[in-house]
Design a protein around this motif. Structure first.
Motif, mmCIF file in Angstrom:
data_model
loop_
_atom_site.group_PDB
_atom_site.id
_atom_site.type_symbol
_atom_site.label_atom_id
_atom_site.label_comp_id
_atom_site.label_asym_id
_atom_site.label_seq_id
_atom_site.Cartn_x
_atom_site.Cartn_y
_atom_site.Cartn_z
ATOM 1 N N LEU A 100 0.804 -1.220 0.000
ATOM 2 C CA LEU A 100 0.000 0.000 0.000
ATOM 3 C C LEU A 100 0.839 1.274 0.000
ATOM 4 O O LEU A 100 0.466 2.264 -0.636
ATOM 5 C CB LEU A 100 -0.934 0.011 1.214
ATOM 6 C CG LEU A 100 -1.839 1.244 1.356
ATOM 7 C CD1 LEU A 100 -2.778 1.380 0.153
ATOM 8 C CD2 LEU A 100 -2.644 1.158 2.662
ATOM 9 N N SER A 101 1.980 1.261 0.680
ATOM 10 C CA SER A 101 2.729 2.501 0.880
ATOM 11 C C SER A 101 3.164 3.187 -0.420
ATOM 12 O O SER A 101 3.119 4.428 -0.493
ATOM 13 C CB SER A 101 3.926 2.279 1.796
ATOM 14 O OG SER A 101 4.817 1.330 1.271
ATOM 15 N N PRO A 102 3.576 2.476 -1.468
ATOM 16 C CA PRO A 102 3.927 3.193 -2.697
ATOM 17 C C PRO A 102 2.764 3.984 -3.281
ATOM 18 O O PRO A 102 2.965 5.090 -3.818
ATOM 19 C CB PRO A 102 4.369 2.074 -3.655
ATOM 20 C CG PRO A 102 4.852 1.000 -2.754
ATOM 21 C CD PRO A 102 3.929 1.038 -1.579
ATOM 22 N N MET A 103 1.550 3.448 -3.167
ATOM 23 C CA MET A 103 0.397 4.187 -3.668
ATOM 24 C C MET A 103 0.124 5.415 -2.807
ATOM 25 O O MET A 103 -0.278 6.466 -3.314
ATOM 26 C CB MET A 103 -0.837 3.279 -3.714
ATOM 27 C CG MET A 103 -2.055 3.944 -4.368
ATOM 28 S SD MET A 103 -1.706 4.634 -6.016
ATOM 29 C CE MET A 103 -1.300 3.130 -6.932
ATOM 30 N N VAL A 104 0.350 5.291 -1.514
ATOM 31 C CA VAL A 104 0.184 6.444 -0.637
ATOM 32 C C VAL A 104 1.209 7.515 -0.985
ATOM 33 O O VAL A 104 0.909 8.712 -0.961
ATOM 34 C CB VAL A 104 0.302 6.026 0.841
ATOM 35 C CG1 VAL A 104 0.198 7.241 1.763
ATOM 36 C CG2 VAL A 104 -0.781 5.016 1.200
ATOM 37 N N VAL A 105 2.425 7.098 -1.308
ATOM 38 C CA VAL A 105 3.439 8.053 -1.771
ATOM 39 C C VAL A 105 2.939 8.782 -3.021
ATOM 40 O O VAL A 105 3.074 10.006 -3.146
ATOM 41 C CB VAL A 105 4.778 7.339 -2.070
ATOM 42 C CG1 VAL A 105 5.757 8.281 -2.763
ATOM 43 C CG2 VAL A 105 5.390 6.805 -0.778
ATOM 44 N N GLY A 106 2.357 8.042 -3.944
ATOM 45 C CA GLY A 106 1.788 8.656 -5.138
ATOM 46 C C GLY A 106 0.702 9.658 -4.794
ATOM 47 O O GLY A 106 0.607 10.729 -5.404
ATOM 48 N N LEU A 107 -0.124 9.348 -3.790
ATOM 49 C CA LEU A 107 -1.178 10.266 -3.371
ATOM 50 C C LEU A 107 -0.593 11.548 -2.782
ATOM 51 O O LEU A 107 -1.149 12.633 -2.964
ATOM 52 C CB LEU A 107 -2.090 9.581 -2.347
ATOM 53 C CG LEU A 107 -2.987 8.470 -2.891
ATOM 54 C CD1 LEU A 107 -3.737 7.792 -1.746
ATOM 55 C CD2 LEU A 107 -3.975 9.013 -3.924
ATOM 56 N N VAL A 108 0.536 11.422 -2.094
ATOM 57 C CA VAL A 108 1.201 12.617 -1.556
ATOM 58 C C VAL A 108 1.647 13.520 -2.705
ATOM 59 O O VAL A 108 1.440 14.746 -2.679
ATOM 60 C CB VAL A 108 2.403 12.222 -0.675
ATOM 61 C CG1 VAL A 108 3.235 13.460 -0.304
ATOM 62 C CG2 VAL A 108 1.934 11.499 0.577
ATOM 63 N N ILE A 109 2.265 12.928 -3.726
ATOM 64 C CA ILE A 109 2.686 13.710 -4.897
ATOM 65 C C ILE A 109 1.471 14.338 -5.575
ATOM 66 O O ILE A 109 1.511 15.500 -6.016
ATOM 67 C CB ILE A 109 3.443 12.811 -5.896
ATOM 68 C CG1 ILE A 109 4.686 12.195 -5.248
ATOM 69 C CG2 ILE A 109 3.826 13.607 -7.144
ATOM 70 C CD1 ILE A 109 5.720 13.179 -4.796
ATOM 71 N N TRP A 110 0.399 13.590 -5.647
ATOM 72 C CA TRP A 110 -0.822 14.077 -6.298
ATOM 73 C C TRP A 110 -1.378 15.297 -5.572
ATOM 74 O O TRP A 110 -1.684 16.316 -6.187
ATOM 75 C CB TRP A 110 -1.867 12.947 -6.320
ATOM 76 C CG TRP A 110 -3.021 13.182 -7.246
ATOM 77 C CD1 TRP A 110 -2.992 13.778 -8.477
ATOM 78 C CD2 TRP A 110 -4.383 12.788 -7.020
ATOM 79 N NE1 TRP A 110 -4.253 13.777 -9.041
ATOM 80 C CE2 TRP A 110 -5.118 13.179 -8.169
ATOM 81 C CE3 TRP A 110 -5.033 12.132 -5.991
ATOM 82 C CZ2 TRP A 110 -6.486 12.942 -8.272
ATOM 83 C CZ3 TRP A 110 -6.392 11.889 -6.103
ATOM 84 C CH2 TRP A 110 -7.114 12.300 -7.237
ATOM 85 N N VAL A 111 -1.493 15.202 -4.259
ATOM 86 C CA VAL A 111 -2.095 16.312 -3.520
ATOM 87 C C VAL A 111 -1.174 17.530 -3.513
ATOM 88 O O VAL A 111 -1.644 18.673 -3.554
ATOM 89 C CB VAL A 111 -2.477 15.880 -2.077
ATOM 90 C CG1 VAL A 111 -1.253 15.736 -1.167
ATOM 91 C CG2 VAL A 111 -3.457 16.881 -1.475
ATOM 92 N N ILE A 112 0.136 17.318 -3.494
ATOM 93 C CA ILE A 112 1.050 18.459 -3.584
ATOM 94 C C ILE A 112 0.871 19.166 -4.929
ATOM 95 O O ILE A 112 0.817 20.399 -5.003
ATOM 96 C CB ILE A 112 2.512 18.016 -3.391
ATOM 97 C CG1 ILE A 112 2.752 17.603 -1.933
ATOM 98 C CG2 ILE A 112 3.479 19.137 -3.779
ATOM 99 C CD1 ILE A 112 4.112 16.998 -1.681
ATOM 100 N N GLY A 113 0.760 18.381 -5.992
ATOM 101 C CA GLY A 113 0.556 18.982 -7.311
ATOM 102 C C GLY A 113 -0.750 19.735 -7.412
ATOM 103 O O GLY A 113 -0.812 20.841 -7.958
#
Length: 234
Positions: A160-173
């Motif tokens: 799960l954690s890699p997808m959560v990392v992706g969500l962090v990048i998404w929300v920052i963008g």
């Protein structure tokens, strides 16, 4: 050497997919032309998550000198390995940018605007402001590193954690990306900017070196401050 190549290949994939989505929505006659900011932010989020899935177990999937230095600053990563990681990240970023150039090869001639071509490689400010742009990159990277450390400190279901990392990048963008294009990664900006300067891109213009120090220095500063605060709290 497995960690070196993991960081190189992971950063290469990150840049190929991330700058690839920028090229897709901006270059003339691309089928993705006009896709907009949400497409860019989503593409970048997945561009980060995918190589994290692939290479996370090997190198920790830094793909970002700011992340590497921030972890070293609080003892989570050996300072002796920092140069190797950053060299791998820079090489990977340059190769990834070259692959974007090749992938969209016919489209550079069809796109006249020099700034649009540069945007497919490196970031730039919506409103030039040395202080404002520095603050924007500092804050964006602070949130990135603080969130990554928190994710690493949280027990999750396997995978799960890699997808959560992706969500962090998404929300920052989506929330913080507008002022500067959210480099939040020195290699992500400097490597492709070097590629832009060297590649035979038709009518490319200059590589805006006067701005280039901000997406290098500000992310490192923001990442280190985030890691020190996180370590003090947790």
């Amino acid at each position: 050497m497995s960690t070196f190549f993991a960081e190189l290949l992971g950063t290469m994939i990150l840049i190929l997919l991330g700058n690839g989505v920028v090229a897709n929505v901006n270059l003339n006659k691309s089928k993705g032309k006009g896709g907009g900011w949400i497409v860019v932010a989503t593409g970048w989020a997945l561009a980060v998550a995918i190589p994290v899935y692939i290479f996370g177990p090997i190198s920790g999937a830094h793909f970002n000198p700011a992340v590497t230095i921030a972890n070293a600053a609080i003892g989570n990563f050996a300072w002796a390995d920092v140069p190797m990681y950053i060299i791998a990240q820079m090489i990977g970023a340059i190769i990834g940018a070259c692959l974007v150039f090749l992938h969209y090869l016919p489209h550079w001639k069809e796109t006249e605007d020099k700034a649009t071509k540069l945007a497919c490689f490196a970031t730039g400010p919506a409103i030039p402001s040395t202080i404002g742009n520095f603050i924007s990159e500092f804050i964006g990277t602070f949130i990135l590193v603080f969130a990554l450390l928190g994710i690493g400190n949280t027990v999750m279901v396997d995978g799960l954690s890699p997808m959560v990392v992706g969500l962090v990048i998404w929300v920052i963008g989506l929330t913080l990306g507008g002022p500067t294009g959210y480099a939040i990664n020195p290699a992500r900006d400097l490597g492709p900017r070097i590629a832009h300067a060297l590649l035979p891109i038709p009518g490319k213009g200059d590589s805006d070196w006067k701005y280039a120090w901000i997406p290098v220095v500000a992310p490192i500063a923001g990442g280190v401050v985030a890691s020190l605060i996180f370590a003090a709290i947790f």
